[in-house]
Design an enzyme around this catalytic site. Structure first.
Site, PDB file in Angstrom:
ATOM      1  N   ASP A 188       0.855  -1.179   0.000  1.00  0.00           N
ATOM      2  CA  ASP A 188       0.000   0.000   0.000  1.00  0.00           C
ATOM      3  C   ASP A 188       0.899   1.240   0.000  1.00  0.00           C
ATOM      4  O   ASP A 188       2.099   1.164   0.315  1.00  0.00           O
ATOM      5  CB  ASP A 188      -0.879  -0.037   1.257  1.00  0.00           C
ATOM      6  CG  ASP A 188      -1.719   1.200   1.450  1.00  0.00           C
ATOM      7  OD1 ASP A 188      -2.393   1.606   0.486  1.00  0.00           O
ATOM      8  OD2 ASP A 188      -1.704   1.759   2.558  1.00  0.00           O
ATOM      9  N   ASP A 203      -2.072  -0.938   5.800  1.00  0.00           N
ATOM     10  CA  ASP A 203      -2.502  -0.387   7.086  1.00  0.00           C
ATOM     11  C   ASP A 203      -4.007  -0.253   7.242  1.00  0.00           C
ATOM     12  O   ASP A 203      -4.498  -0.173   8.369  1.00  0.00           O
ATOM     13  CB  ASP A 203      -1.859   0.984   7.319  1.00  0.00           C
ATOM     14  CG  ASP A 203      -2.472   2.079   6.444  1.00  0.00           C
ATOM     15  OD1 ASP A 203      -2.707   1.831   5.246  1.00  0.00           O
ATOM     16  OD2 ASP A 203      -2.726   3.183   6.971  1.00  0.00           O
ATOM     17  N   ASP A 234      -0.441   4.980   0.896  1.00  0.00           N
ATOM     18  CA  ASP A 234      -0.818   5.991   1.881  1.00  0.00           C
ATOM     19  C   ASP A 234      -0.873   5.426   3.290  1.00  0.00           C
ATOM     20  O   ASP A 234      -1.592   4.465   3.566  1.00  0.00           O
ATOM     21  CB  ASP A 234      -2.178   6.586   1.520  1.00  0.00           C
ATOM     22  CG  ASP A 234      -2.097   7.539   0.349  1.00  0.00           C
ATOM     23  OD1 ASP A 234      -1.446   8.583   0.502  1.00  0.00           O
ATOM     24  OD2 ASP A 234      -2.654   7.234  -0.717  1.00  0.00           O
TER      25      ASP A 234
END
Length: 268
Positions: A21, A191, A23
């Site tokens: 990922d 996250d 961001d």
């Protein structure tokens, strides 16, 4: 047809591929959250939308569309604001240097938009580092009769028709399904909510401590290893690449550690 024709991360015949990922994982702050909190409908509503998605009351695509719809700032001004504000995890550049030196392709799978990710990567890791990273993400398009750099001039252009807008598992699965003699070991780091679809698809999942992906995986009994920053990821990956431990042991031990700490927390 050789697998690498359709699977670009195989081009250099790697033994390992790292999907991640962007961001809040590579960066310290989520760029989409930053835009929504500062230029859109604000932090309180965004957090409630994220909670509703985590609890299954809404899908990520609808929630994210609402976030982006609330931002009317011209797109070039959005990018400028992010370049000034978004910081890199302090150890990611070390990881990227290691990956480049050891032939580990790095593939960013993001629910964000390609122009923003490209601009931030060039700013944060430089042209050479940014060029090494493959990006699979959503895009941006102009609203009818407007330019993306007009006020209320842009909209998100989703990668696919899934409830995620970008189903990250669609990129990982073709690699995971390769025959044993062709299949590299697959890592993933994430996250949040947008990483749910990718959570079960790789050999070792790194989930950022205290974030929604940890909650999701714990509820679904999906093994994962918690991380605070990329320093611990580098250490784990090096041990596996150097043959000091297996990816299966790392996955099992990481999950057992989380469960033990979680049980101790409840007991106290």
């Amino acid at each position: 047809m050789a697998p690498s024709a359709d699977l670009p991360a195989l081009k250099t015949n790697p033994k390992f591929i790292f999907f991640t990922d962007f961001d809040g994982t590579i960066t310290l702050m989520d760029s989409n959250d930053y835009l929504t909190d500062n230029l859109g409908y604000g932090e309180a509503r965004r957090k409630q939308e994220n909670k509703d998605t985590l609890d299954g009351k809404n899908d990520f695509r609808n929630s994210f569309q609402g976030m982006m719809d609330s931002i009317t700032t011209p797109y070039d001004q959005c990018i400028d604001a992010l370049v000034k504000s978004i910081k890199l995890d302090p150890y990611f550049k070390h990881f990227l240097d290691y990956a480049m030196a050891t032939n580990i392709p790095v593939v960013v799978l993001s629910s964000g938009m390609i122009p923003i990710i490209e601009a931030l990567l060039k700013h944060l890791v430089g042209e050479k580092g940014a060029a090494y990273i493959q990006i699979v993400a959503n895009n941006v398009r102009a609203n009818p009769g407007k330019n993306i750099n007009d006020v209320d001039g842009w909209d998100i252009d989703f990668h696919d028709g899934s409830g995620f807008g970008h189903d990250k598992s669609l990129t990982i699965k073709p690699y995971a399904q390769l025959s044993a003699d062709q299949r590299p070991t697959l890592f993933y780091a994430g996250d949040g909510v947008s990483d749910f679809s990718a959570a079960k698809e790789t050999d070792l999942l790194f989930a950022k401590r205290g974030r929604d992906l940890v909650t999701f995986c714990a509820r679904a009994n999906i093994p994962f290893t918690e991380f605070d920053d990329w320093q611990s990821i580098i250490s784990e990956v090096k041990d596996i690449v150097d043959g000091k431990r297996t990816v299966q042991d790392a996955a099992r031990e990481g999950y057992e550690s989380y469960r033990a700490h979680s049980a101790n927390g409840k007991a106290s």
